[in-house]
Design an enzyme around this catalytic site. Sequence first.
Site: not given
Ligand SMILES: *Cc1c(COP(=O)(O)O)cnc(C)c1O
Length: 364
Positions: A37, A255
């Site tokens: 994702k 800044y």
């Molecule tokens: C993003 C996600 C993961 C992965 O989590 P990590 O902490 O990056 O390993 C697993 N399960 C679900 C449902 C997620 O949304």
Amino acid sequence: MKTSRPIRARISPAALLHNYRLAKQHAPQAKAWAVVKADAYGHGLWRAVQTLRNEADGFALLETENGIGLREAGVTQPILLLEGIFSSRDARAVVEYGLTTVIHCTEQLKLLVAAVDCDKPLKIYLKLNTGMNRLGFTAEELPSVLETLRQLPQVELTLMTHFAEADGERGIAWQQERFKAMLGNLQGQVSLANSAAILRYPASHADWVRPGIMLYGASPFAEQSARSLGLQPVMALESAIIGVQTLAKGDRVGYGGTFTAERPMRIGIVACGYADGYPRHAPSATPIAVMGQRTTTVGRVSMDMLACDLTYIPEAGIGSPVTLWGQGIAGEVPADEVARAAGTIAYELFCALAARVTLELVTA
Ligand SMILES: *Cc1c(COP(=O)(O)O)cnc(C)c1O
């Protein structure tokens, strides 16, 4: 876009493969969703999928459009929609393209039921809320959901939940207990573990694990380094020095003048700022590497630039390579350390990488 501006995110497919295999070694009995994702946590969805194409048991992401895209590109593994469906169009796409979808609320279930097409097999991940209180059915809702599902004999059911504190002190036992109680004598596959649970709780591995951050070589734990877990950083954010300034005692930088030189100093200006995804909250003294040596940032991060201390790297000048994070040509700076300094986690650094930063593949 490949730019002549020197900032690059160099991506190592070998490290990604290594980390995926490490996840599998930790959970040898389970299948693994490679969680890709958020554009593979900023690493580039397509290349991540290409890299894992012959190994990953499945790919997990959010957008139906991306699921379809992977199918059309010939990906044959299961593809999981982690937030489920958002419209009846999504529901039809799930059926048509053979995607696996999370169902976390009755509204989604209705969309799906309406889209079901005769007896085409359909795989769903029924998400149970065991205490995260984000998504998922409660114990009270579950019986009516299962009643609805009984009308769909072609459905292959996996039960899932998500851990809220697998990386923390409270752990997962309390959620596992609730999950078990909710399951009762329900049959189906089970998927529970994110990266933290994969690494810390073998008893949670069940049928399918869901490694995300560990694939990209950062640690899910605040107190444990990625290296100590055997993970390899996949992304190196690199740039170069584009300016050099010599400061007298009392001179300020950037800044707001938040940094004041307490002694004569030489500083380098790096072509990397918050518009590249570098966190503006990173304070002076955030680690950075120049020409193979670790040093620190000075002053506020601006949109396109930040400054670093070159006082003890006299050989550095305009054009010298800089590693902002990862294992780069200018040295190694764990993304977790930069994140900690900026009060965030490597997940956010990776995902915030801006589109204007060229992603470049490291070949062997
Ligand atoms: C993003 C996600 C993961 C992965 O989590 P990590 O902490 O990056 O390993 C697993 N399960 C679900 C449902 C997620 O949304």
